[in-house]
Design an enzyme around this catalytic site. Structure first.
Site, mmCIF file in Angstrom:
data_model
loop_
_atom_site.group_PDB
_atom_site.id
_atom_site.type_symbol
_atom_site.label_atom_id
_atom_site.label_comp_id
_atom_site.label_asym_id
_atom_site.label_seq_id
_atom_site.Cartn_x
_atom_site.Cartn_y
_atom_site.Cartn_z
ATOM 1 N N ASP A 162 99.170 151.183 127.539
ATOM 2 C CA ASP A 162 98.389 150.358 126.614
ATOM 3 C C ASP A 162 96.935 150.353 127.072
ATOM 4 O OD1 ASP A 162 97.880 148.128 128.463
ATOM 5 O OD2 ASP A 162 100.051 147.917 128.384
ATOM 6 N N ASP B 21 108.253 148.860 120.979
ATOM 7 C CA ASP B 21 108.304 148.429 122.372
ATOM 8 C C ASP B 21 108.355 146.912 122.397
ATOM 9 O OD1 ASP B 21 105.360 147.954 121.751
ATOM 10 O OD2 ASP B 21 105.571 147.098 123.742
ATOM 11 N N CYS C 142 130.542 149.181 125.124
ATOM 12 C CA CYS C 142 129.329 149.705 125.767
ATOM 13 C C CYS C 142 129.709 150.660 126.905
ATOM 14 C CB CYS C 142 128.471 148.557 126.284
ATOM 15 S SG CYS C 142 126.993 149.122 127.136
ATOM 16 N N CYS D 145 127.590 151.623 129.331
ATOM 17 C CA CYS D 145 126.630 151.549 130.438
ATOM 18 C C CYS D 145 127.330 151.301 131.777
ATOM 19 C CB CYS D 145 125.565 150.483 130.162
ATOM 20 S SG CYS D 145 126.038 148.813 130.656
ATOM 21 N N CYS E 290 128.796 147.729 132.183
ATOM 22 C CA CYS E 290 130.028 147.450 131.430
ATOM 23 C C CYS E 290 131.214 148.276 131.923
ATOM 24 C CB CYS E 290 129.797 147.680 129.939
ATOM 25 S SG CYS E 290 128.708 146.445 129.222
ATOM 26 N N HIS F 223 122.239 146.925 131.206
ATOM 27 C CA HIS F 223 123.015 146.802 129.968
ATOM 28 C C HIS F 223 122.085 146.620 128.761
ATOM 29 C CE1 HIS F 223 125.790 145.593 126.891
ATOM 30 N NE2 HIS F 223 124.944 144.599 126.644
HETATM 31 ZN ZN LIG Z 1 126.754 147.624 128.850
#
Ligand SMILES: [Zn+2]
Length: 437
Positions: free
Chosen positions: A140, A314, A352, A354, A357, A382
């Site tokens: 930025d 963002d 999920c 990830c 998880c 997550h």
């Molecule tokens: Zn997750």
């Protein structure tokens, strides 16, 4: 305040099962996979540091799926870009971000320009070298932090004057200095310095800020030492005034910069004003350039604004909320500090993929939160995974020509009943021919 309070829906388990490919979306980590695209991208990059290929356009809404070729890799859009601050994302390592398939993240010019300073980062081969991040970075201008962090900031034609929170000295950030710092950081996308006014401000100050932002854009373009490697994006201003927004769009489009950001929104304005300004902007922005909607990161906002034609987003929200123990799920969020999770052995989201998880239960994270900052770290992973997976599923639905159906099933799962759909979202989606039932 950056973000209005989000409506969250807390539930122990999903209410609806989605037909859309949310959970099965593939992680494309490489950036460039298709050899044909690779060729086209390389050819384009030989003359310009950015090339946008429109992969699919939704025939019903304004949504589009693109491949945005940037110097470090191709970014599949629509894309959510996680926000780093001082060369790092709070609560997550560069390796983990890579594993999540993140193709672009944000670096914060204001903090990096202050500490460790652009000279040191230049010595480390720019922010990519300093962070050891091999994919794309967007920086930025530093202006927004000043306005939001520093009470004593004053805007003059020359630049933004403020007292440094680090040493108390009065400092002036000019468009030229902002670009010089961003040139040292070596980001793939740089943002112009703009004159930021809160979206709730009205009157002549809004017009002044819009016109100054156009003048500052010209100074930023002239100051860019690396136009062949670093893309400068303009930031559309004009507050909530349609005429001013349109005038700003007209002027900035004439500059033919590599990309455009829609700025000055997500600052506490009415959501009805917000979406109307977004759709006005995407109606006029050139089709062949990327459109970045700044400061937007709530799942509903992302899905609606993709329908309105935005490509990039963002927001600090998913990482910030993780540090307060809030895990994002397709049906809202889970406040993992709450007692109800103490004996809940399910993962945050059973669908999920990830690392958090796959390994940890809600009960474990609940207990960990009491004694270890690692809990924040697990939830951050997550939440970023949730955002990136959501955008991949949105993109896939655009490619598969089923985006309107995807939006409907997304809303059905996010809200307990259609009566709870936010009116602004219903209106915004209706404006692009999605009638929620
Ligand atoms: Zn997750």
């Amino acid at each position: 305040m950056l973000f209005a309070a989000q409506r969250v829906h807390v539930a122990a388990r999903p209410r609806f099962k989605m037909a859309a490919p949310m959970a099965t979306a593939r992680v494309d980590v490489s950036g460039i996979k298709d050899p044909k695209l690779d060729m086209c991208v390389r050819r384009a990059l030989s003359v310009a540091p950015l090339a946008l290929q429109i992969v699919a356009e939704c025939p019903i809404t304004k949504a589009r799926a693109c491949s945005l070729a940037l110097p470090h890799c191709v970014v599949n859009t629509p894309v959510f870009m996680p926000v780093g601050t001082q060369g790092t994302l709070k609560g997550i390592t560069v390796d983990q971000l890579e594993d999540l398939g993140c193709q672009i993240c944000l670096g914060n010019t204001y903090h990096l320009g202050m500490r460790p300073g652009p000279e040191l980062i230049e010595e480390a081969n720019g922010l990519h070298g300093f962070m050891n991040w091999k994919r794309n970075l967007l920086t930025d201008s530093g202006g927004f932090q000043m306005v939001s962090l520093v009470e004593l900031s004053e805007v003059t034609e020359e630049g933004v004057k403020f007292c440094s929170p680090y040493d108390g000295r009065e400092t002036l950030l000019t468009p030229e200095q902002s670009i010089a710092i961003q040139n040292s950081l070596g980001s793939d996308i740089m943002m112009q310095l703009d004159d930021v006014v809160s979206s709730t401000v009205t009157g002549p100050r809004v017009e002044e800020a819009m016109k100054r932002s156009v003048r500052w854009l010209d100074r930023c373009i002239a100051a860019n030492k690396n136009p062949e490697r670093q893309n400068l994006f303009a930031i559309i201003q004009g507050g909530l005034n349609a005429e001013l927004r349109k005038a700003c769009l007209d002027e900035m489009i004439k500059r033919d910069v590599p990309g455009f950001a829609i700025g000055g929104l997500s600052g506490g304005e009415e959501k009805d004003d917000f979406w109307r300004m977004v759709t006005l902007s995407t109606d006029h922005l050139p089709r062949e350039k990327p459109r970045y909607l700044m400061g937007v990161g709530y799942a509903v906002d992302l899905v609606v604004c993709v329908a309105l034609g935005c490509d990039m987003f963002d927001c600090v929200f998913p990482t910030r909320t993780a540090r307060f123990g809030s895990a994002l799920v397709p049906w809202g969020s889970l406040q993992l500090k709450q007692k109800q999770f103490a004996k809940d052995f399910q993962p945050i989201d059973p669908d999920c993929q990830c690392a958090t998880c796959r390994r940890h239960s809600r009960a474990y994270l609940h207990a960990l939160f009491k004694c270890d900052t690692a809990a924040m770290h697990h939830i951050t992973i997550h939440n970023i995974s949730y955002q990136l997976t959501l955008m991949r599923a949105v993109r896939q639905s655009i490619i598969d020509k089923c985006f309107p159906e995807y939006v409907k099933s997304f809303m059905r799962r996010m809200f307990p009943s259609p009566e709870q759909y936010p009116k602004w979202a219903v209106d915004a989606l209706a404006s692009v021919n999605i009638k929620l039932d």
